[in-house]
Write an enzyme that holds these catalytic residues in place. Structure first.
Site, short mmCIF file in Angstrom:
data_model
loop_
_atom_site.label_atom_id
_atom_site.label_comp_id
_atom_site.label_asym_id
_atom_site.label_seq_id
_atom_site.Cartn_x
_atom_site.Cartn_y
_atom_site.Cartn_z
N CYS A 194 1.34 -25.09 -0.86
CA CYS A 194 2.02 -24.03 -0.11
C CYS A 194 2.33 -22.84 -1.03
O CYS A 194 1.42 -22.25 -1.58
CB CYS A 194 3.26 -24.57 0.60
SG CYS A 194 3.89 -23.47 1.89
N HIS B 225 0.63 -28.72 4.03
CA HIS B 225 1.57 -29.66 3.42
C HIS B 225 1.04 -31.08 3.53
O HIS B 225 1.21 -31.73 4.57
CB HIS B 225 2.93 -29.57 4.11
CG HIS B 225 3.66 -28.30 3.85
ND1 HIS B 225 4.46 -28.13 2.75
CD2 HIS B 225 3.70 -27.13 4.54
CE1 HIS B 225 4.97 -26.91 2.76
NE2 HIS B 225 4.52 -26.29 3.83
N GLU C 243 2.26 -33.67 2.26
CA GLU C 243 3.41 -34.56 2.39
C GLU C 243 3.94 -34.63 3.81
O GLU C 243 4.76 -35.50 4.14
CB GLU C 243 4.52 -34.14 1.42
CG GLU C 243 5.32 -32.92 1.82
CD GLU C 243 4.64 -31.58 1.58
OE1 GLU C 243 5.27 -30.53 1.83
OE2 GLU C 243 3.46 -31.58 1.12
#
Length: 215
Positions: free
Chosen positions: A81, A197, A199
Site C-alpha cells: 500500500c 492488502h 493481509e
C-alpha cells in the site's frame, strides 16, 4: 534462522500485517531498529495514510537510510500500500513530495473518469482480480504472485493514488477499473510492491505472503 522484519515507523496497518504473517507461521519482528533492518533476511514496509507523513516518519527515525542499505544487499523487499508508493521517486499527493527513489517513477491520483467517460469513485475500494502485464503471466514467475489465478483470485484494495513506474515492464499487475488500468503490483530487481492488502485478502493474500517468505 531466517529473519523477517516488518518496519515499525508509526504508520498504521503494521499490526495487521504481523498478524497475517503469524497466521502462516512466520514470527516476524516488528521494529524500527536500524541495525536489525540492515541485517534482516527479508523486509516488509507496510502502511496506510498520507505519503508525506509516511516519508517524514521514515526520515525522522533514520529508517530511510537503513532501507536503502538493505535494498542494496539484493535481499527480498516488499512494500504494501503506502509502503509500495514510498518506493517511487515522488508523489503528487497534497503537493509534490520526494519518495525513497528505489523504483523510478511517480505516484499519481487515480483518474475519476474512465476511458469511456464514466465517473469513477475515488478512492478505489473493494475486491478486484489482478491482471498480469503479459497474457501468459510470465512476469509473475519467481515473485510472490506466482500461482495467483488471475481469473478467479481477488484481492482487497483501498487507495486513491497508484504508482506509475517509468519503465512499463516494472508494472507486473494492474486491475481493470471500468476500463482504467490501475497499478496493482510492481517489480524492480529485488523489490516487490503491492498496492492491495494481502493481509486483508483472505486465502489469496496468505498465499502471496507465504510465497514472499520463500523467495
Amino acid at each position: 534462522m531466517s529473519s523477517t522484519i516488518v518496519i515499525d515507523y508509526g504508520i498504521g496497518n503494521v499490526f495487521s500485517v504481523c498478524n497475517a504473517l503469524r497466521a502462516i507461521g512466520c514470527q516476524a519482528e516488528l521494529t524500527g531498529d536500524l541495525s536489525a533492518i540492515r541485517g534482516a533476511d527479508r523486509v516488509i514496509l507496510p502502511g496506510v495514510g498520507a505519503f508525506a507523513r509516511a516519508m517524514d516518519a521514515l526520515h525522522a527515525e533514520g529508517i530511510s537510510d537503513a532501507l536503502r542499505d538493505f535494498v542494496g544487499t539484493g535481499r527480498p523487499f516488499l512494500g504494501i500500500c503506502i509502503g509500495m508508493q514510498l518506493l517511487m521517486d515522488r508523489s503528487s499527493e497534497f503537493g509534490d513530495t520526494e519518495g525513497l527513489g528505489f523504483v523510478p517513477g511517480t505516484v499519481e491520483r487515480i483518474s475519476s473518469q474512465s476511458p469511456s467517460g464514466r465517473h469513477l469513485r475515488v478512492p478505489h475500494i473493494g475486491w478486484a482480480s489482478l491482471v498480469p502485464s503479459d497474457a501468459s503471466a510470465e512476469c509473475w514467475r519467481q515473485t510472490a504472485l506466482e500461482g495467483v489465478d488471475a481469473a478467479d483470485d481477488a484481492v482487497y484494495f483501498v487507495h486513491s493514488y497508484h504508482c506509475r513506474p517509468t519503465a512499463s515492464e516494472q508494472r507486473i499487475a494492474h486491475v481493470d477499473y471500468d476500463g482504467l488500468e490501475v497499478t496493482a503490483a510492481i517489480r524492480y530487481e529485488n523489490i516487490l510492491g503491492l498496492q492491495f492488502h494481502p493481509e486483508r485478502s483472505g486465502r489469496v493474500g496468505q498465499n502471496i505472503l507465504r510465497r514472499f517468505l520463500t523467495i
